[in-house]
Enzyme design. Structure first.
Site, PDB file in Angstrom:
ATOM      1  CB  CYS A  93      -0.565   2.503   4.085  1.00 12.13           C
ATOM      2  SG  CYS A  93      -2.011   1.800   3.352  1.00 12.13           S
ATOM      3  CG  ASP A  94       3.176   1.230   4.440  1.00 16.20           C
ATOM      4  OD1 ASP A  94       2.790   1.708   5.517  1.00 16.20           O
ATOM      5  OD2 ASP A  94       2.887   0.079   4.064  1.00 16.20           O
ATOM      6  CB  CYS A 150      -0.923  -0.010   1.214  1.00 17.48           C
ATOM      7  SG  CYS A 150      -1.906   1.491   1.321  1.00 17.48           S
TER       8      CYS A 150
END
Ligand code: NDP
Length: 316
Positions: A142-143, A139
């Site tokens: 997200c990261d 992701c």
């Protein structure tokens, strides 16, 4: 005697993506008093995406997480009971259907709408698993932030891969993108954007063989499938964007599925092979997999559940 942690409902919805929330909105308006369990990722896959440009009604686009907050608010306003919890086991052998939440609480339901969606797929490399969370991610949204100003790699050739590569290209110095064939599956517009990005290096016919690093990602080793040559590219992060698989494992003893685990529904309906159990969204859709189609099928499931409840012989 009824266990204190057992609850009886007319309509249970499992999952909180566009399908689950749309089903909740319709079921609540039809006075089915739906109870919805959100699962481990409230809001579903859209909470890990960036801008959604193709959902009607948002002419200027909308951020995925923001859109899902709005879906939830609308379902709550209509009277749906929305709770955090994961369905861990089911017994669909007869009425009422039984669904256990977090292995403890038992919900007995006259109808169940399954809207559990799909999850990211992995390459299956030992090194990918070992370094998951230490530079390996599925992701970018997200990261990606952790790799700001750094060099990263990504594999995949679909719209998700294109979207994630573009997202990373805005944060990172260089994005090495490995596509396993000589073409991408992504839509033309996304492919074009990837090709035009100055800091995305595209590698065709290229397979990731290993993620290198002891405690965190240091490089990836890739092989060109045509020339069989290998190269090791130093990177700090490695993103896997190769598609998704349906979250249907807990239903496999009860429901008909295709060979990859997508729940089969009667064409043109949300009905499964068990009367009273309905499926909506990505868990039953291997073809379209869009937020708007998921929302539409959630609506269908609520209408199908309503009709089923109205027509079936009363059991209580
Ligand atoms: P897709 O199934 O469309 O694409 C998966 C990609 O990963 C393909 O390029 C596939 O290669 C590749 N792949 C699969 N397995 C491997 C492997 N083991 N090693 C290397 N590469 C692999 O999945 P997506 O998640 O990209 O998209 C799913 C759906 O969601 C699509 O319908 C897409 O259009 C939609 N979507 C739409 C978006 C938007 O409109 N903004 C954003 C994101 C997704 P191959 O082609 O060789 O099979």
């Amino acid at each position: 005697m009824e266990n204190k942690s057992t609850e009886r409902v007319h309509n249970l919805i499992i999952g909180s993506g566009p399908a689950g929330y749309s089903a909740a909105i319709y079921a609540a308006r039809a006075n089915l008093k739906p109870l919805l369990y959100q699962g481990i990722q409230p809001g579903g896959q859209l909470t890990i995406t960036t801008e959604v440009e193709n959902y009607p009604g948002y002419p200027n686009g909308v951020q995925g997480p923001e859109m899902m907050v709005e879906f939830e608010k609308q379902a709550v306003r209509m009277g749906a009971d929305i709770r955090f919890g994961l369905a861990t086991k089911v017994d669909f052998s007869g009425q009422p259907f039984k669904v256990w939440i977090d292995d403890e609480k038992l919900i007995e339901a006259d109808t169940v709408i399954i809207a559990t969606g799909a999850s990211a797929k992995w390459l299956g490399l030992e090194s990918e698993q070992r370094l998951n969370g230490y530079g390996v991610s599925a992701c970018a949204v997200c990261d990606g932030f952790f790799f700001k100003g750094k060099e990263v790699a990504l594999t995949g050739g679909g719209d998700t891969a294109a979207e994630e590569a573009l997202y990373l290209s805005k944060l990172c110095t260089t994005v090495h993108m490995f596509v396993r064939r000589d073409s991408m599956r992504a839509s033309q517009v996304m492919q074009q954007r990837v090709k035009e990005a100055p800091n995305i290096n595209l590698y065709w016919n290229t397979q990731v063989m290993e993620v290198i690093g002891d405690t965190h990602v240091e490089a990836v080793r890739v092989r060109n499938k045509i020339s069989s040559t290998e190269q090791t590219i130093p990177v700090k992060g490695f993103f896997v964007a190769i598609g998704h698989e349906p979250n249907s494992a807990i239903f496999k003893d009860w429901l008909n599925m295709d060979e990859t685990g997508y729940i089969q529904t009667v064409p043109g309906t949300s009905r499964t092979n068990i009367e009273g159990i309905f499926a909506a969204g990505d868990v039953q859709d291997r073809v379209y997999r869009q937020a708007v189609t998921a929302a539409g099928s959630g609506c269908m499931a609520a209408l199908d559940a309503e009709r089923y409840l109205a027509l079936r012989p009363k059991i209580d």
